[in-house]
Enzyme design. Structure first.
Site, short mmCIF file in Angstrom:
data_model
loop_
_atom_site.label_atom_id
_atom_site.label_comp_id
_atom_site.label_asym_id
_atom_site.label_seq_id
_atom_site.Cartn_x
_atom_site.Cartn_y
_atom_site.Cartn_z
N HIS A 35 -41.59 6.99 -54.26
CA HIS A 35 -42.77 7.62 -54.83
C HIS A 35 -42.34 8.88 -55.60
O HIS A 35 -41.19 9.31 -55.49
CB HIS A 35 -43.77 8.00 -53.72
CG HIS A 35 -43.23 8.96 -52.72
ND1 HIS A 35 -42.92 8.61 -51.42
CD2 HIS A 35 -42.91 10.27 -52.81
CE1 HIS A 35 -42.44 9.66 -50.78
NE2 HIS A 35 -42.44 10.68 -51.59
C1 T46 Z 1 -41.17 12.74 -49.59
C2 T46 Z 1 -40.03 12.19 -48.82
C3 T46 Z 1 -38.75 12.92 -49.05
C4 T46 Z 1 -48.03 12.87 -42.66
O1 T46 Z 1 -49.03 12.58 -41.97
N1 T46 Z 1 -47.69 14.18 -42.85
C5 T46 Z 1 -46.62 14.56 -43.59
O2 T46 Z 1 -46.35 15.77 -43.75
C6 T46 Z 1 -45.81 13.52 -44.18
C7 T46 Z 1 -44.59 13.89 -45.02
C8 T46 Z 1 -46.15 12.22 -43.98
N2 T46 Z 1 -47.24 11.90 -43.22
C9 T46 Z 1 -47.54 10.48 -42.97
C10 T46 Z 1 -47.88 9.65 -44.19
C11 T46 Z 1 -47.43 8.26 -43.79
O3 T46 Z 1 -48.44 7.62 -43.06
O4 T46 Z 1 -46.39 9.88 -42.39
C12 T46 Z 1 -46.26 8.54 -42.84
C13 T46 Z 1 -44.90 8.32 -43.47
O5 T46 Z 1 -44.86 9.00 -44.74
P1 T46 Z 1 -44.07 8.41 -45.99
O6 T46 Z 1 -44.15 6.93 -45.99
O7 T46 Z 1 -44.57 9.11 -47.21
O8 T46 Z 1 -42.58 8.86 -45.62
P2 T46 Z 1 -41.30 8.90 -46.58
O9 T46 Z 1 -40.12 9.19 -45.71
O10 T46 Z 1 -41.24 7.69 -47.44
O11 T46 Z 1 -41.55 10.15 -47.56
C14 T46 Z 1 -41.50 11.47 -47.04
C15 T46 Z 1 -42.66 12.31 -47.61
O12 T46 Z 1 -43.91 11.67 -47.33
C16 T46 Z 1 -42.55 12.50 -49.09
O13 T46 Z 1 -43.41 13.55 -49.51
O14 T46 Z 1 -41.00 13.25 -50.68
O15 T46 Z 1 -40.27 12.07 -47.40
#
Ligand code: T46
Length: 137
Positions: free
Chosen positions: A51
């Site tokens: 993303h």
């Molecule tokens: C990024 C990369 C480097 C939350 O509820 N609170 C939070 O602060 C974050 C970061 C995520 N979430 C929830 C949203 C999703 O349901 O945790 C779940 C996993 O998030 P995501 O699929 O976006 O995780 P990554 O590792 O793909 O991405 C994360 C960050 O979301 C993003 O901002 O830049 O790490």
């Protein structure tokens, strides 16, 4: 690449052995810190990220283990091997990023300039590409 770069943090060696790294907003972090989160236990065949953010600025650090990070700003793509806790990657807005090849002991800590907000995410690659074209037209 404009909105994505490596940041080398100063590591302080002391008489106990090992190093100390201090993180201070608006000194070695180029913004006010509003959120810190971390991931661990990610399987080595998984890809996270995939993303870009509309506005968020972040710094990724690998505190333990290693991970590869691919960043693409619509023009240029770079791959960074994060395997040193004194090295971070600044990832600003409109940079598509993916984290992969996680070592099983990898702990990735992220420092962000804003709270979690799903509407700030661009999770569709085609939408990201057309927004890049809009911005640069
Ligand atoms: C990024 C990369 C480097 C939350 O509820 N609170 C939070 O602060 C974050 C970061 C995520 N979430 C929830 C949203 C999703 O349901 O945790 C779940 C996993 O998030 P995501 O699929 O976006 O995780 P990554 O590792 O793909 O991405 C994360 C960050 O979301 C993003 O901002 O830049 O790490």
């Amino acid at each position: 690449m404009n909105n994505c770069k490596i940041i080398e943090f100063n590591k302080i060696g002391d008489e106990y052995g090992g190093y100390l790294v201090a993180i201070e907003d608006n000194l070695n972090i180029p913004f006010d810190i509003k959120r810190v989160y971390y991931t661990y236990g990610v399987k080595d065949n998984k890809i996270r990220g995939k993303h870009a953010h509309r506005n968020l600025d972040q710094i990724l650090l690998c505190l333990n283990g290693a991970v590869k990070v691919k960043c693409f700003d619509g023009y240029e793509e770079i791959e960074i091997h994060l395997d040193d806790p004194s090295k971070g990657i600044f990832i600003g807005s409109m940079v598509w990023h993916e984290m992969y090849d996680y070592r099983e002991d990898a702990v990735i800590m992220v420092i962000a300039d804003d709270y979690y907000n799903e509407s700030d995410y661009i999770r569709d690659y085609d939408e990201f590409i057309s927004l890049c074209k809009e911005v640069n037209s």
